[in-house]
Design a protein around this motif. Structure first.
Motif, PDB file in Angstrom:
ATOM      1  N   VAL A  31      49.050  43.878  30.975  1.00  0.00           N
ATOM      2  CA  VAL A  31      49.661  42.965  30.010  1.00  0.00           C
ATOM      3  C   VAL A  31      49.915  43.739  28.724  1.00  0.00           C
ATOM      4  CG1 VAL A  31      49.344  40.872  28.638  1.00  0.00           C
ATOM      5  CG2 VAL A  31      48.587  40.928  31.029  1.00  0.00           C
ATOM      6  N   ASP A  32      51.178  43.929  28.435  1.00  0.00           N
ATOM      7  CA  ASP A  32      51.562  44.716  27.249  1.00  0.00           C
ATOM      8  C   ASP A  32      50.875  46.084  27.253  1.00  0.00           C
ATOM      9  OD1 ASP A  32      53.146  42.621  26.317  1.00  0.00           O
ATOM     10  OD2 ASP A  32      51.454  41.700  25.258  1.00  0.00           O
ATOM     11  N   GLY A  33      50.786  46.650  28.444  1.00  0.00           N
ATOM     12  CA  GLY A  33      50.185  47.967  28.575  1.00  0.00           C
ATOM     13  C   GLY A  33      48.681  47.988  28.501  1.00  0.00           C
ATOM     14  N   GLN A  34      48.051  46.806  28.427  1.00  0.00           N
ATOM     15  CA  GLN A  34      46.594  46.725  28.283  1.00  0.00           C
ATOM     16  C   GLN A  34      45.941  46.245  29.584  1.00  0.00           C
ATOM     17  OE1 GLN A  34      44.841  47.609  25.427  1.00  0.00           O
ATOM     18  NE2 GLN A  34      46.879  48.393  24.875  1.00  0.00           N
ATOM     19  N   PRO A  35      44.712  46.724  29.887  1.00  0.00           N
ATOM     20  CA  PRO A  35      43.972  46.168  31.018  1.00  0.00           C
ATOM     21  C   PRO A  35      43.864  44.648  30.898  1.00  0.00           C
ATOM     22  CG  PRO A  35      42.867  48.116  30.205  1.00  0.00           C
ATOM     23  CD  PRO A  35      43.951  47.798  29.207  1.00  0.00           C
ATOM     24  N   ALA A  36      43.885  43.979  32.034  1.00  0.00           N
ATOM     25  CA  ALA A  36      43.924  42.513  32.021  1.00  0.00           C
ATOM     26  C   ALA A  36      43.072  41.952  33.154  1.00  0.00           C
ATOM     27  CB  ALA A  36      45.365  42.017  32.151  1.00  0.00           C
ATOM     28  N   ALA A  37      42.652  40.719  32.972  1.00  0.00           N
ATOM     29  CA  ALA A  37      41.903  39.995  33.991  1.00  0.00           C
ATOM     30  C   ALA A  37      42.662  38.729  34.360  1.00  0.00           C
ATOM     31  CB  ALA A  37      40.505  39.645  33.490  1.00  0.00           C
ATOM     32  N   TYR A  38      42.773  38.480  35.664  1.00  0.00           N
ATOM     33  CA  TYR A  38      43.434  37.291  36.190  1.00  0.00           C
ATOM     34  C   TYR A  38      42.370  36.414  36.846  1.00  0.00           C
ATOM     35  CZ  TYR A  38      47.799  39.968  35.706  1.00  0.00           C
ATOM     36  OH  TYR A  38      48.852  40.701  35.231  1.00  0.00           O
ATOM     37  N   VAL A  39      42.309  35.154  36.460  1.00  0.00           N
ATOM     38  CA  VAL A  39      41.347  34.216  37.034  1.00  0.00           C
ATOM     39  C   VAL A  39      42.113  33.163  37.815  1.00  0.00           C
ATOM     40  CG1 VAL A  39      39.514  32.558  36.582  1.00  0.00           C
ATOM     41  CG2 VAL A  39      39.723  34.601  35.151  1.00  0.00           C
ATOM     42  N   CYS A  40      41.786  33.029  39.094  1.00  0.00           N
ATOM     43  CA  CYS A  40      42.454  32.070  39.974  1.00  0.00           C
ATOM     44  C   CYS A  40      41.413  31.132  40.581  1.00  0.00           C
ATOM     45  CB  CYS A  40      43.208  32.789  41.085  1.00  0.00           C
ATOM     46  SG  CYS A  40      44.369  34.045  40.500  1.00  0.00           S
ATOM     47  N   ARG A  41      41.893  29.948  40.926  1.00  0.00           N
ATOM     48  CA  ARG A  41      40.998  28.937  41.478  1.00  0.00           C
ATOM     49  C   ARG A  41      41.828  27.894  42.206  1.00  0.00           C
ATOM     50  NH1 ARG A  41      37.167  25.259  37.522  1.00  0.00           N
ATOM     51  NH2 ARG A  41      35.625  24.542  39.066  1.00  0.00           N
ATOM     52  N   HIS A  42      41.439  27.600  43.450  1.00  0.00           N
ATOM     53  CA  HIS A  42      42.163  26.600  44.233  1.00  0.00           C
ATOM     54  C   HIS A  42      43.662  26.902  44.268  1.00  0.00           C
ATOM     55  CE1 HIS A  42      38.472  24.393  44.545  1.00  0.00           C
ATOM     56  NE2 HIS A  42      38.444  24.035  43.278  1.00  0.00           N
ATOM     57  N   PHE A  43      43.995  28.169  44.522  1.00  0.00           N
ATOM     58  CA  PHE A  43      45.384  28.608  44.701  1.00  0.00           C
ATOM     59  C   PHE A  43      46.218  28.560  43.417  1.00  0.00           C
ATOM     60  CE2 PHE A  43      43.934  26.504  48.625  1.00  0.00           C
ATOM     61  CZ  PHE A  43      43.852  27.614  49.438  1.00  0.00           C
ATOM     62  N   THR A  44      45.558  28.436  42.284  1.00  0.00           N
ATOM     63  CA  THR A  44      46.263  28.407  41.008  1.00  0.00           C
ATOM     64  C   THR A  44      45.648  29.446  40.086  1.00  0.00           C
ATOM     65  OG1 THR A  44      46.715  26.043  41.234  1.00  0.00           O
ATOM     66  CG2 THR A  44      46.937  26.986  39.035  1.00  0.00           C
ATOM     67  N   CYS A  45      46.517  30.279  39.457  1.00  0.00           N
ATOM     68  CA  CYS A  45      46.041  31.333  38.563  1.00  0.00           C
ATOM     69  C   CYS A  45      46.349  30.985  37.113  1.00  0.00           C
ATOM     70  CB  CYS A  45      46.693  32.670  38.912  1.00  0.00           C
ATOM     71  SG  CYS A  45      46.231  33.285  40.554  1.00  0.00           S
ATOM     72  N   GLU A  46      45.368  31.220  36.270  1.00  0.00           N
ATOM     73  CA  GLU A  46      45.587  31.048  34.837  1.00  0.00           C
ATOM     74  C   GLU A  46      46.352  32.256  34.301  1.00  0.00           C
ATOM     75  OE1 GLU A  46      41.732  30.646  33.128  1.00  0.00           O
ATOM     76  OE2 GLU A  46      41.148  28.958  34.402  1.00  0.00           O
ATOM     77  N   ARG A  47      46.842  32.136  33.089  1.00  0.00           N
ATOM     78  CA  ARG A  47      47.511  33.281  32.480  1.00  0.00           C
ATOM     79  C   ARG A  47      46.488  34.408  32.321  1.00  0.00           C
ATOM     80  NH1 ARG A  47      45.786  33.854  27.431  1.00  0.00           N
ATOM     81  NH2 ARG A  47      44.914  32.055  26.328  1.00  0.00           N
TER      82      ARG A  47
END
Length: 678
Positions: free
Chosen positions: A648-664
């Motif tokens: 994200v904008d060249g920065q390390p990022a974390a993606y959190v998903c739950r019940h087939f839906t991912c947050e930003r």
């Protein structure tokens, strides 16, 4: 002259290799010999760190007259229950059904077709406390076999028919539904009723560490915020950590306490207990920040590496309860207990008085002959931590000079899987890369030695040589759990791939059409009954351990097949949650994860980058029940959860998903921490 056990690899069987009894290992040849001679089979089951197994061996199996009687009228078969849990489970079920109790040594008399007809556990050499002597038992069985063989056959047939009718296939709820909030709340209420509010733990004496139940309670607290659930964990954790069941000098837990107060343990130390408790205390620290929980987790991890690690990188099964008391006599607890006089000899008068107060050592003692099991009473006021540490170091050094308990150095796949998970997480939480390396070394051993070219597991190895015994369900499930945990800590996706191989075997070899699970593979040796048990014992049941590993693997890979299998397997937890929560603890913990999602966290960034490291740590420390974590560089695709996850904008990022839906995605570790609160 050594008997047939001299060629075995099990330390327990080798302990009996010089008995005058003409022992056979469990084998088709032993039963063929019984048929040829027309005699019954004595099946004796135990394990190397079992105190009463040693007692019966010394009293009866080393006795020439008893051996002569056995050799003339029986075929004697000796089994290590840790090598052959399937054999142990089948006949223990028969013992418990017939007598209402069980234990080891287990003594069962069988027909040459392996059908049981008479049962017991320990028998003394002379009649005692209402128990017949072992010799009387042998005479009675011999006479019944000679004079009433038809009656014996009828009894054996009824027992086998009864066991065959106990299959749980078809016992799952019709909708195969995992437990929902109501069932999990009902389990909490059931545990609350059985909780010992004075001493911690559940039920009375003897009292066993409730590792799987504590994991459920921590997850339930994370999901619901239940103060009562957390209080039970904190009270039990503190009581065990300060009690005699915990080795106050060297770290690590004994098998159980003989009393309700955690004061006097049965001194054997098992790998599985310490792996499970290490992880439990690490998770308690994660939830609360408790200094006590942190200390116990780290000390227990260090104990496992120091005392149980083998030269090949795996972890040995156990340390004996007994050791030489210095006079040549083997005595239970001799290595661990202290008298005031012994304290003075090591520490001098002033420090000995301090240590006696600190560790509750008295002239009366809490164990045999005035000796005390060291405890750590929760005293008020300031503690001189430096002086306590000095005393502990000196006492531990002195204890190292005592004769050490024996070690069962066979490596059991499932227990090493539990150790891998515990060491990997403890190492990650507390910045101990050496513990993560120890977990990795053990995983390497399981792949090199225990796994064959078809991704099938050998249950045991010793000195780097695999045993002939096939893995059972708990081996595949716990090794998969350990590998998935190791992958989340190290970011090495190969461990997810290996876990997938083992879980595919679970689906193909251990799963019935209705989703229930067997403890042995479809192509394993056929016994009088195919064992199947969803309830926990000293370790998580293979059934619910498999459900947990299947659920985590599905979350990492998106596999609907594995998710469906996990949910179907959890149907038995729905049936048992309200009736027997103490004995389905791991299943309840897995159900909490399923109810929460589990949440899936993909951390993407260059390896070693401080921002990546910070996000990864926040992900691992998240308390959401059963959350899974994948770590990889941009473009990594070893684990499907990482696919199509850009920076994200060249920065390390974390993606959190739950019940087939991912947050930003987020680049902020603090924000990630908030998202992963239960």
């Amino acid at each position: 002259m050594p008997n047939r056990l001299a060629h075995e690899t099990s330390p327990y069987l080798l302990q009996h290799a010089d008995n005058p009894v003409d022992w056979w290992p469990w084998s088709a040849a032993a039963f063929e010999e019984a048929r040829r001679r027309g005699v019954p089979v004595l099946l004796s089951v135990g394990y190397s760190s079992c105190h009463w197994c040693h007692v019966m061996a010394h009293e009866s199996f080393e006795d020439a007259a008893t051996a002569e009687l056995l050799n003339e009228h029986f075929v004697a078969v000796k089994v290590d229950r840790e090598e052959r849990p399937d054999v142990d489970a089948v006949y223990m079920e028969a013992v418990q059904a017939a007598t209402g109790q069980g234990g080891w040594p287990m003594t069962v008399f069988l027909t040459p077709d392996a059908e049981p007809f008479y049962f017991g556990t320990y028998f003394p050499p002379e009649p005692r406390h209402g128990m017949p002597s072992f010799g009387q038992i042998l005479d009675g069985v011999r006479n019944a076999w000679a004079d009433r063989r038809d009656e014996v056959g009828e009894v054996a047939g009824r027992i086998v028919a009864d066991l065959a009718g106990r299959s749980l296939t078809g016992a799952l709820p019709a909708d195969r539904r995992p437990p929902g909030p109501e069932e999990l709340h009902g389990a909490l209420m059931g545990l609350t009723r059985e909780f010992d509010a004075v001493h911690g733990g559940f039920g009375g004496a003897p009292k066993f560490p409730p590792s799987m139940v504590l994991e459920f309670l921590l997850r339930h607290y994370a999901r619901t915020g239940s103060a009562g659930a957390l209080e039970m964990v904190q009270a039990t954790g503190a009581a065990m950590a300060r009690g005699g069941i915990y080795d106050q000098l060297g770290g690590g837990f004994a098998r159980y306490a003989v009393d309700a107060t955690w004061t006097v343990p049965h001194f054997e130390k098992m790998l599985y207990d310490n792996a499970l408790l290490c992880r439990t205390y690490a998770h308690l620290w994660r939830a609360t920040g408790s200094d006590l929980a942190r200390r116990i987790a780290v000390e227990t991890a260090d104990f496992m590496v120091r005392e149980l690690r083998t030269d090949q990188g795996g972890f040995a099964s156990a340390l004996d309860a007994d050791s030489d008391d210095g006079t040549g006599k083997h005595v239970e607890g001799a290595y661990y207990v202290w008298t005031p006089e012994q304290l003075r000899a090591v520490l001098g008068d002033e420090d000995a008085e301090f240590a006696a107060t600190c560790f509750d050592v008295t002239e009366e003692g809490t164990f045999e002959e005035g000796a005390s099991v060291l405890q750590l009473p929760d005293t008020e006021g300031p503690v001189d931590a430096e002086r306590v540490a000095s005393v502990k170091r000196r006492l531990l050094a002195a204890r190292e000079e005592r004769p050490r308990p024996g070690r069962d150095d066979k490596v059991v796949a499932s227990w090493n899987g539990l150790a891998i998970a515990a060491l990997a997480e403890t190492g990650a939480y507390f910045d101990r890369p050496d513990l993560i390396q120890a977990a990795t070394d053990a995983a390497d051993l399981l792949v090199r030695v225990h796994m064959d070219w078809h991704a099938r597991l050998h249950r045991t190895s010793r000195d780097g040589t695999p045993g002939a015994n096939s893995g059972v369900l708990e081996d595949y499930a716990d090794v998969a759990e350990g590998f998935l945990t190791l992958a989340s800590v190290t970011g090495e996706g190969v461990w997810v791939e290996f876990a997938g191989f083992f879980l595919d075997t679970v689906l193909l070899q251990f799963t019935a059409e209705d989703g229930s699970l067997y403890d042995t593979a479809a192509d394993a040796e056929a016994l009088i009954r195919r064992p199947q048990d969803p309830t926990d014992n000293a370790t998580p049941s293979g059934w619910t351990a498999a459900a947990g590993a299947l659920l985590s693997y599905a979350a990492l890979t998106g596999s609907g097949l594995h998710r469906d299998a996990a949910e179907r397997a959890l149907g038995i937890v729905t049936a048992l949650a309200g009736r027997a929560p103490r004995f389905i603890g791991w299943g309840l913990a897995v159900a909490e994860a399923a109810l929460d999602g589990p949440r899936e966290v993909a951390v993407v960034g260059p390896q070693g980058d401080p921002a990546t490291v910070a996000l990864h740590r926040a992900a691992l420390l998240g308390t959401a029940p059963g959350a899974v974590v994948a770590l990889g560089a941009p473009g990594a695709d070893e684990v499907p959860l990482l696919q199509d996850r850009p920076l994200v904008d060249g920065q390390p990022a974390a993606y959190v998903c739950r019940h087939f839906t991912c947050e930003r995605p987020t680049t902020d570790p603090e924000e990630l921490t908030e998202r992963l609160r239960g």
